[in-house]
Scaffold this motif. Structure first.
Motif, PDB file in Angstrom:
ATOM      1  N   PHE A 142       0.819  -1.217   0.000  1.00  0.00           N
ATOM      2  CA  PHE A 142       0.000   0.000   0.000  1.00  0.00           C
ATOM      3  C   PHE A 142       0.852   1.266   0.000  1.00  0.00           C
ATOM      4  N   ASP A 143       1.799   1.295  -0.919  1.00  0.00           N
ATOM      5  CA  ASP A 143       2.709   2.430  -1.016  1.00  0.00           C
ATOM      6  C   ASP A 143       1.997   3.756  -1.271  1.00  0.00           C
ATOM      7  N   GLY A 144       0.837   3.723  -1.885  1.00  0.00           N
ATOM      8  CA  GLY A 144       0.124   4.954  -2.210  1.00  0.00           C
ATOM      9  C   GLY A 144      -0.603   5.604  -1.058  1.00  0.00           C
ATOM     10  N   LEU A 145      -0.686   4.939   0.096  1.00  0.00           N
ATOM     11  CA  LEU A 145      -1.375   5.550   1.226  1.00  0.00           C
ATOM     12  C   LEU A 145      -0.553   6.710   1.767  1.00  0.00           C
ATOM     13  N   ASP A 146      -1.162   7.875   1.777  1.00  0.00           N
ATOM     14  CA  ASP A 146      -0.503   9.101   2.223  1.00  0.00           C
ATOM     15  C   ASP A 146      -0.576   9.175   3.742  1.00  0.00           C
ATOM     16  N   ARG A 147       0.563   9.129   4.399  1.00  0.00           N
ATOM     17  CA  ARG A 147       0.599   9.102   5.862  1.00  0.00           C
ATOM     18  C   ARG A 147       0.045  10.387   6.478  1.00  0.00           C
ATOM     19  N   VAL A 148       0.107  11.482   5.759  1.00  0.00           N
ATOM     20  CA  VAL A 148      -0.466  12.730   6.275  1.00  0.00           C
ATOM     21  C   VAL A 148      -1.975  12.576   6.424  1.00  0.00           C
ATOM     22  N   MET A 149      -2.616  11.943   5.458  1.00  0.00           N
ATOM     23  CA  MET A 149      -4.065  11.778   5.483  1.00  0.00           C
ATOM     24  C   MET A 149      -4.493  10.558   6.284  1.00  0.00           C
ATOM     25  N   HIS A 150      -3.643   9.578   6.403  1.00  0.00           N
ATOM     26  CA  HIS A 150      -4.031   8.294   6.967  1.00  0.00           C
ATOM     27  C   HIS A 150      -4.180   8.318   8.490  1.00  0.00           C
ATOM     28  N   GLU A 151      -3.723   9.345   9.154  1.00  0.00           N
ATOM     29  CA  GLU A 151      -3.861   9.472  10.605  1.00  0.00           C
ATOM     30  C   GLU A 151      -5.339   9.721  10.921  1.00  0.00           C
ATOM     31  N   LYS A 152      -5.858   9.081  11.943  1.00  0.00           N
ATOM     32  CA  LYS A 152      -7.288   9.084  12.268  1.00  0.00           C
ATOM     33  C   LYS A 152      -7.903  10.483  12.350  1.00  0.00           C
ATOM     34  N   ALA A 153      -7.315  11.373  13.120  1.00  0.00           N
ATOM     35  CA  ALA A 153      -7.893  12.712  13.292  1.00  0.00           C
ATOM     36  C   ALA A 153      -7.871  13.494  11.979  1.00  0.00           C
ATOM     37  N   ARG A 154      -6.770  13.397  11.238  1.00  0.00           N
ATOM     38  CA  ARG A 154      -6.686  14.128   9.966  1.00  0.00           C
ATOM     39  C   ARG A 154      -7.646  13.551   8.934  1.00  0.00           C
ATOM     40  N   LEU A 155      -7.855  12.243   8.972  1.00  0.00           N
ATOM     41  CA  LEU A 155      -8.840  11.613   8.093  1.00  0.00           C
ATOM     42  C   LEU A 155     -10.231  12.167   8.419  1.00  0.00           C
ATOM     43  N   GLY A 156     -10.524  12.347   9.701  1.00  0.00           N
ATOM     44  CA  GLY A 156     -11.797  12.934  10.117  1.00  0.00           C
ATOM     45  C   GLY A 156     -11.946  14.371   9.661  1.00  0.00           C
ATOM     46  N   VAL A 157     -10.884  15.149   9.788  1.00  0.00           N
ATOM     47  CA  VAL A 157     -10.908  16.550   9.355  1.00  0.00           C
ATOM     48  C   VAL A 157     -11.171  16.623   7.852  1.00  0.00           C
ATOM     49  N   LEU A 158     -10.427  15.853   7.078  1.00  0.00           N
ATOM     50  CA  LEU A 158     -10.584  15.883   5.624  1.00  0.00           C
ATOM     51  C   LEU A 158     -11.962  15.385   5.203  1.00  0.00           C
TER      52      LEU A 158
ATOM     53  N   THR B  56     -16.012  20.125  16.860  1.00  0.00           N
ATOM     54  CA  THR B  56     -17.152  19.322  17.325  1.00  0.00           C
ATOM     55  C   THR B  56     -17.346  18.090  16.450  1.00  0.00           C
ATOM     56  N   LEU B  57     -17.319  18.271  15.133  1.00  0.00           N
ATOM     57  CA  LEU B  57     -17.514  17.149  14.214  1.00  0.00           C
ATOM     58  C   LEU B  57     -16.472  16.053  14.402  1.00  0.00           C
ATOM     59  N   CYS B  58     -15.245  16.462  14.712  1.00  0.00           N
ATOM     60  CA  CYS B  58     -14.144  15.496  14.812  1.00  0.00           C
ATOM     61  C   CYS B  58     -13.858  15.052  16.242  1.00  0.00           C
ATOM     62  N   GLY B  59     -14.509  15.674  17.212  1.00  0.00           N
ATOM     63  CA  GLY B  59     -14.301  15.281  18.604  1.00  0.00           C
ATOM     64  C   GLY B  59     -12.889  15.539  19.092  1.00  0.00           C
ATOM     65  N   LEU B  60     -12.337  16.689  18.715  1.00  0.00           N
ATOM     66  CA  LEU B  60     -10.960  17.029  19.089  1.00  0.00           C
ATOM     67  C   LEU B  60     -10.928  18.234  20.015  1.00  0.00           C
ATOM     68  N   THR B  61      -9.846  18.378  20.745  1.00  0.00           N
ATOM     69  CA  THR B  61      -9.640  19.573  21.565  1.00  0.00           C
ATOM     70  C   THR B  61      -9.084  20.677  20.680  1.00  0.00           C
TER      71      THR B  61
END
Length: 122
Positions: free
Chosen positions: A10-26, A43-48
């Protein structure tokens, strides 16, 4: 190493996007082309505040989002939206994730096609 030698690298998976919180933001931002206020995104992402700020910084440095600061009713307003390139890259990333699911299902002997995903027995 050729793709056929490591089909699950899965070389094409972008680690910047693949992180859970950033995936939620995007995922939140792709549904809101005009952008979202910082508080709504939090609120949508449940983050501080601090956690969201740090993830937004990473996404901004990668050129995926733009952050606009303004005033609304004499109150500071931070708006976040996907850049054109960010939208393109995220859609490509989602297509790759779909392929990952299809490949995994095929390996498990299931054919999901366009059907809803089922939980595989353990």
């Amino acid at each position: 190493m050729a793709k056929t030698e490591a089909p699950f690298a899965f070389d094409g998976l972008d680690r910047v996007m693949h992180e859970k919180a950033r995936l939620g933001v995007l995922s939140s931002l792709i549904a809101h082309p005009k952008g979202l206020a910082f508080g709504d995104l939090k609120t949508l992402c449940g983050l501080t505040d601090g956690n969201l700020s740090r993830h937004l910084q990473t996404l901004q440095e990668a050129g995926l989002i733009e952050i606009t600061k303004s005033f609304e009713n004499n109150r500071p307003q931070t708006t976040v939206k996907l850049t054109r390139n960010g939208r393109k890259r995220f859609l490509e990333y989602l297509a790759l994730l779909e392929q990952v699911v299809r490949d995994a299902a095929k390996t498990a002997g299931e054919d999901f096609g366009n059907a809803r995903l089922k939980i595989l027995p353990t």
